[in-house]
Scaffold this motif. Structure first.
Motif: not given
Ligand SMILES: CC(C)(COP(=O)(O)OP(=O)(O)OC[C@H]1O[C@@H](n2cnc3c(N)ncnc32)[C@H](O)[C@@H]1OP(=O)(O)O)[C@@H](O)C(=O)NCCC(=O)NCCS
Length: 191
Positions: A121-122, A125-126, A129-130, A174-176, A180-181, A184
């Motif tokens: 997941v981290v 996200r980095s 990906y949203h 949801t990651l972002r 920001s998506a 992204a």
């Protein structure tokens, strides 16, 4: 050393395909406990299964993390860009597909699976990906409880997976946020 502290972690490579395919096959074997006597697990460790996994590990955008106990793989996670359909090339923009979360039974309940999933997941996200998604068998109550505890949500999508011979359900996280998506997505597809 005991517990997770004795483990080391590294990225997977195509050379890991035989070991990871065996881990997946062993994981599927465990589904016999709830899938019923008529169900037969697919042979992911077959030459074809190993070849396909080797190709997958070499594909662009694939990310994996392996946990090793004294050099032996005891768990792994793998994600890749989500596709509109398993065999099609179309990508789902901004969405990562978590294809593998497999931990040896002796490590169940230790926090290793949570550690691996959180690492994925981290990383997703980095990478910009949203959201991330995964599919798990409807009858795999342990995995469903695990993902729910880790913050994943079932979205009601369900289908029969012919390769597995089981109904599967979709979960997402949801990651972002939306703003920001947008950025992204741009980074993801120009990177
Ligand atoms: C799915 C998997 C990665 C989860 O890892 P794990 O270490 O077993 O997970 P945890 O022990 O941290 O969490 C399991 C949760 O399910 C619960 N659980 C266990 N058996 C259950 C059952 N039959 N029904 C409902 N919940 C169950 C546990 O109580 C725990 O929840 P809690 O912490 O809230 O009490 C691991 O079991 C595994 O590798 N299984 C085989 C492969 C597999 O199915 N992978 C997923 C494919 S998408």
């Amino acid at each position: 050393m005991t517990g997770l502290r004795r483990l080391s972690f590294r990225a997977g490579t195509p050379a890991d395909a035989p070991v990871l395919a065996r881990a997946v096959a062993d994981g599927f074997e465990g589904y016999r406990a709830w899938a019923g006597p008529a169900w037969r697990p697919p042979d992911e460790a077959s030459p074809r299964g190993v070849r396909e996994l080797r190709e997958r590990l070499a594909a662009p955008g694939v990310w994996s993390r392996l946990a090793l106990d004294d050099g032996r793989v005891v768990g792994h996670v793998l994600f890749e860009p989500a596709r509109t359909h398993r065999d099609w090339d179309g990508l789902v923009p901004g969405v990562a597909h978590v294809a593998h979360v497999f931990v040896d039974e002796e490590w169940w309940g230790t926090g290793l699976a949570a550690r691996l999933l959180e690492a994925a997941v981290v990383e997703a996200r980095s990478q910009g990906y949203h959201a991330a998604r995964l599919w798990t068998p409807a009858g795999q109550a342990r995995a469903r409880a695990f993902y729910a505890r880790e913050g994943w949500r079932e979205n009601g999508a369900t289908r029969f997976e012919p390769g597995l011979g089981l109904d599967i359900v979709e979960l997402t996280i949801t990651l972002r946020d939306d703003e920001s998506a947008e950025n992204a997505d741009t980074r993801r597809f120009t990177g």
